[in-house]
Design an enzyme around this catalytic site. Sequence first.
Site, PDB file in Angstrom:
ATOM      1  CB  SER A 124      -1.209  -0.052   1.248  1.00  0.00           C
ATOM      2  OG  SER A 124      -1.591   1.359   1.268  1.00  0.00           O
ATOM      3  CE1 TYR A 148      -4.695  -2.685   5.690  1.00  0.00           C
ATOM      4  CE2 TYR A 148      -3.521  -0.403   5.350  1.00  0.00           C
ATOM      5  CZ  TYR A 148      -3.965  -1.494   4.912  1.00  0.00           C
ATOM      6  OH  TYR A 148      -3.946  -1.922   3.319  1.00  0.00           O
ATOM      7  CE  LYS A 152      -1.615  -4.555   3.514  1.00  0.00           C
ATOM      8  NZ  LYS A 152      -2.029  -5.667   2.843  1.00  0.00           N
TER       9      LYS A 152
HETATM   10  P1  NAD Z   1     -10.671  -6.614   1.252  1.00  0.00           P
HETATM   11  O1  NAD Z   1     -11.420  -6.905   2.697  1.00  0.00           O
HETATM   12  O2  NAD Z   1     -12.451  -6.561   0.130  1.00  0.00           O
HETATM   13  O3  NAD Z   1     -10.212  -8.097   1.058  1.00  0.00           O
HETATM   14  C1  NAD Z   1      -9.391  -9.150   2.123  1.00  0.00           C
HETATM   15  C2  NAD Z   1      -9.869 -10.425   1.584  1.00  0.00           C
HETATM   16  O4  NAD Z   1      -9.200 -11.319   2.897  1.00  0.00           O
HETATM   17  C3  NAD Z   1     -11.476 -10.245   2.346  1.00  0.00           C
HETATM   18  O5  NAD Z   1     -11.941 -11.406   1.127  1.00  0.00           O
HETATM   19  C4  NAD Z   1     -11.007 -10.732   3.733  1.00  0.00           C
HETATM   20  O6  NAD Z   1     -12.638 -11.707   3.886  1.00  0.00           O
HETATM   21  C5  NAD Z   1      -9.676 -12.053   3.472  1.00  0.00           C
HETATM   22  N1  NAD Z   1      -8.938 -12.517   4.729  1.00  0.00           N
HETATM   23  C6  NAD Z   1      -8.703 -11.417   4.999  1.00  0.00           C
HETATM   24  N2  NAD Z   1      -8.137 -12.274   6.012  1.00  0.00           N
HETATM   25  C7  NAD Z   1      -8.298 -13.783   5.845  1.00  0.00           C
HETATM   26  C8  NAD Z   1      -6.885 -14.669   6.335  1.00  0.00           C
HETATM   27  N3  NAD Z   1      -7.217 -14.700   7.711  1.00  0.00           N
HETATM   28  N4  NAD Z   1      -7.925 -15.140   5.956  1.00  0.00           N
HETATM   29  C9  NAD Z   1      -8.031 -15.678   4.173  1.00  0.00           C
HETATM   30  N5  NAD Z   1      -9.816 -14.328   4.053  1.00  0.00           N
HETATM   31  C10 NAD Z   1      -8.708 -13.550   4.583  1.00  0.00           C
HETATM   32  O7  NAD Z   1      -9.813  -5.433   1.017  1.00  0.00           O
HETATM   33  P2  NAD Z   1      -9.412  -4.664  -0.658  1.00  0.00           P
HETATM   34  O8  NAD Z   1      -9.547  -3.217  -1.016  1.00  0.00           O
HETATM   35  O9  NAD Z   1      -9.520  -5.875  -1.940  1.00  0.00           O
HETATM   36  O10 NAD Z   1      -7.619  -5.560  -0.156  1.00  0.00           O
HETATM   37  C11 NAD Z   1      -6.717  -6.554  -0.532  1.00  0.00           C
HETATM   38  C12 NAD Z   1      -5.748  -6.408  -0.120  1.00  0.00           C
HETATM   39  O11 NAD Z   1      -5.309  -5.010  -0.985  1.00  0.00           O
HETATM   40  C13 NAD Z   1      -5.638  -6.193   1.342  1.00  0.00           C
HETATM   41  O12 NAD Z   1      -4.439  -6.676   2.013  1.00  0.00           O
HETATM   42  C14 NAD Z   1      -5.264  -4.425   1.371  1.00  0.00           C
HETATM   43  O13 NAD Z   1      -5.115  -4.728   2.440  1.00  0.00           O
HETATM   44  C15 NAD Z   1      -4.688  -4.018   0.393  1.00  0.00           C
HETATM   45  N6  NAD Z   1      -4.855  -2.312   0.119  1.00  0.00           N
HETATM   46  C16 NAD Z   1      -5.812  -2.739  -0.240  1.00  0.00           C
HETATM   47  C17 NAD Z   1      -6.320  -0.613  -0.095  1.00  0.00           C
HETATM   48  C18 NAD Z   1      -7.756  -0.445  -0.293  1.00  0.00           C
HETATM   49  O14 NAD Z   1      -7.846   1.027  -0.374  1.00  0.00           O
HETATM   50  N7  NAD Z   1      -9.029  -0.842  -1.115  1.00  0.00           N
HETATM   51  C19 NAD Z   1      -5.222  -0.261  -0.659  1.00  0.00           C
HETATM   52  C20 NAD Z   1      -3.864  -0.623  -0.599  1.00  0.00           C
HETATM   53  C21 NAD Z   1      -3.916  -1.772  -0.390  1.00  0.00           C
HETATM   54  C1  WQD Z   2      -9.185  10.218   1.110  1.00  0.00           C
HETATM   55  C2  WQD Z   2      -9.971  11.662   1.312  1.00  0.00           C
HETATM   56  C3  WQD Z   2      -9.700  11.852   3.149  1.00  0.00           C
HETATM   57  C4  WQD Z   2     -13.843  10.108   4.224  1.00  0.00           C
HETATM   58  C5  WQD Z   2      -7.088   5.019   2.964  1.00  0.00           C
HETATM   59  C6  WQD Z   2      -5.881   3.971   4.052  1.00  0.00           C
HETATM   60  C7  WQD Z   2      -4.653   4.145   2.571  1.00  0.00           C
HETATM   61  C8  WQD Z   2      -5.364   2.466   1.667  1.00  0.00           C
HETATM   62  C9  WQD Z   2      -6.642   4.118   1.279  1.00  0.00           C
HETATM   63  C10 WQD Z   2      -4.929   0.135   2.570  1.00  0.00           C
HETATM   64  C11 WQD Z   2      -8.954  11.834   2.128  1.00  0.00           C
HETATM   65  C12 WQD Z   2     -11.402  12.035   2.743  1.00  0.00           C
HETATM   66  C13 WQD Z   2     -12.971  10.091   3.251  1.00  0.00           C
HETATM   67  C14 WQD Z   2     -14.970  10.651   3.947  1.00  0.00           C
HETATM   68  C15 WQD Z   2     -13.962  12.664   3.575  1.00  0.00           C
HETATM   69  N1  WQD Z   2      -5.685   1.940   2.151  1.00  0.00           N
HETATM   70  N2  WQD Z   2     -12.757  11.523   3.086  1.00  0.00           N
HETATM   71  N3  WQD Z   2     -14.872  11.795   4.146  1.00  0.00           N
HETATM   72  O1  WQD Z   2      -6.871   7.657   3.754  1.00  0.00           O
HETATM   73  O2  WQD Z   2      -6.058   8.043   1.178  1.00  0.00           O
HETATM   74  O3  WQD Z   2      -6.603   6.557   2.373  1.00  0.00           O
HETATM   75  O4  WQD Z   2      -7.376   4.084   1.927  1.00  0.00           O
HETATM   76  O5  WQD Z   2      -4.283   0.440   2.080  1.00  0.00           O
HETATM   77  O6  WQD Z   2      -4.056   3.063   4.270  1.00  0.00           O
HETATM   78  O7  WQD Z   2      -5.159   5.208   4.896  1.00  0.00           O
HETATM   79  O8  WQD Z   2      -8.132   7.335   1.942  1.00  0.00           O
HETATM   80  O9  WQD Z   2     -10.883   6.900   1.052  1.00  0.00           O
HETATM   81  O10 WQD Z   2      -9.713   6.887   3.305  1.00  0.00           O
HETATM   82  O11 WQD Z   2      -9.478   8.630   1.790  1.00  0.00           O
HETATM   83  O12 WQD Z   2     -13.743  13.820   3.879  1.00  0.00           O
HETATM   84  O13 WQD Z   2     -15.707   9.958   4.597  1.00  0.00           O
HETATM   85  O14 WQD Z   2     -10.897  11.447   1.418  1.00  0.00           O
HETATM   86  O15 WQD Z   2     -10.103  13.138   4.262  1.00  0.00           O
HETATM   87  O16 WQD Z   2      -8.561  12.945   1.936  1.00  0.00           O
HETATM   88  P1  WQD Z   2      -6.426   7.351   2.122  1.00  0.00           P
HETATM   89  P2  WQD Z   2     -10.200   7.454   1.930  1.00  0.00           P
END
Ligand code: NAD
Ligand code: WQD
Length: 337
Positions: A124, A148, A152
């Site tokens: 991330s 969190y 990562k």
């Molecule tokens: P998500 O929660 O939709 O998907 C994660 C999946 O992993 C879910 O289906 C959950 O049930 C499963 N899971 C969690 N723990 C588990 C375990 N111990 N065993 C088996 N399954 C398990 O999230 P996402 O948005 O699809 O994110 C996928 C990956 O990408 C995550 O690792 C997340 O941290 C990372 N990521 C997400 C974002 C984002 O903003 N969505 C940004 C950067 C990184």
């Molecule tokens: C985006 C912008 C908020 C909600 C997060 C995690 C990051 C990654 C992606 C997993 C910011 C603003 C948000 C709301 C708002 N996840 N906001 N009102 O914070 O960039 O990143 O998700 O790895 O680790 O921290 O994303 O979508 O939460 O926020 O004004 O109700 O929207 O302040 O500027 P962020 P976000």
Amino acid sequence: MSILITGGAGYIGSHTDLCLLNEGYDIVVVDNYDNSSPEALRRVMELTGKTFPYYEADACDEEKLAEIMKKHGVDSVIHFAGLKAVGESVRIPLRYYENNLLSTIRLLKAMETVGVKKMIFSSSATVYSADNQVPLTETGKLGCTNPYGWTKYMNEQILRDAAVADKELTVVLLRYFNPVGAHESGRIGEDPSGIPNNLMPYISQTAVGRRDHLTVYGNDYNTHDGTGVRDYIHVMDLARGHVAAVRYADTFKGSDAINLGTGVGYSVLDMVHAFEEANHIKVPYVIGARRPGDIDTVYSNPAKAKEKLGWQAEKTLVDMCRDQWNWQSHNPNGYAK
Ligand code: NAD
Ligand code: WQD
């Protein structure tokens, strides 16, 4: 040969399943449905016209993972499984460290047992320290502000160390920026449980009437309109990035970290207005206080992804907003009936 997808029922996982199947790959999914539903997998099958094996199992269960990889002739893994709610990770850090670190360690051990040598990991942009200059490049300083993020960061270190110790191992660390949108069919999309933490699902749930209004977290940032700027990337572009990373993993040994973003930043109000214009719908909002831990501006330098993966984001902001609404309006309560 098949690809094991942990967390393959989740938001990014389900879209990646679909892209891999459409590209002719065989997949096998493991998910414990902690934050997802098997309905997403059924819809991936419906959209692709293909079936694939899937298991309700924990990614921390080393024996089960080894058994599944052996049975299905797995030769690479995409490790999406993990908990991802930043605020929750501050309240219950041990759950995050346990789930997110143990799953990676046990998966690596299971891979070692059965001789699987390629892993794509969901990292991330949150691993970048807040004092870097934008755009963020992969050589930027690392450092986190919440449990969190540290999971990562630590997972990246674990995977880099594993690749140093095992010269046959390949690890691609994909640093996603802000994934939004949904498959253009509107059949699969993001279905956050409870109140969404992220901006885009909050906007679309407000538009559909599940939330009264959006609270914009602060309008006194040092940005063009005072609201926070982020690098939003369409989830289908992100999913395609994983297909490119699977191919890239065939070309080298060791570890490599790569940003997956567009390189363009939009503010919160840019997103609200783009969503309103793309979908001809109002998103009521109020300006509230800053959210602790947020910073002004985050966006990627996506040059390395283009160079190494031959990948770049293609979808527009209008695509992101239209597809987000197509999913939300056809599935107002997500996968729940
Ligand atoms: P998500 O929660 O939709 O998907 C994660 C999946 O992993 C879910 O289906 C959950 O049930 C499963 N899971 C969690 N723990 C588990 C375990 N111990 N065993 C088996 N399954 C398990 O999230 P996402 O948005 O699809 O994110 C996928 C990956 O990408 C995550 O690792 C997340 O941290 C990372 N990521 C997400 C974002 C984002 O903003 N969505 C940004 C950067 C990184
Ligand atoms: C985006 C912008 C908020 C909600 C997060 C995690 C990051 C990654 C992606 C997993 C910011 C603003 C948000 C709301 C708002 N996840 N906001 N009102 O914070 O960039 O990143 O998700 O790895 O680790 O921290 O994303 O979508 O939460 O926020 O004004 O109700 O929207 O302040 O500027 P962020 P976000």
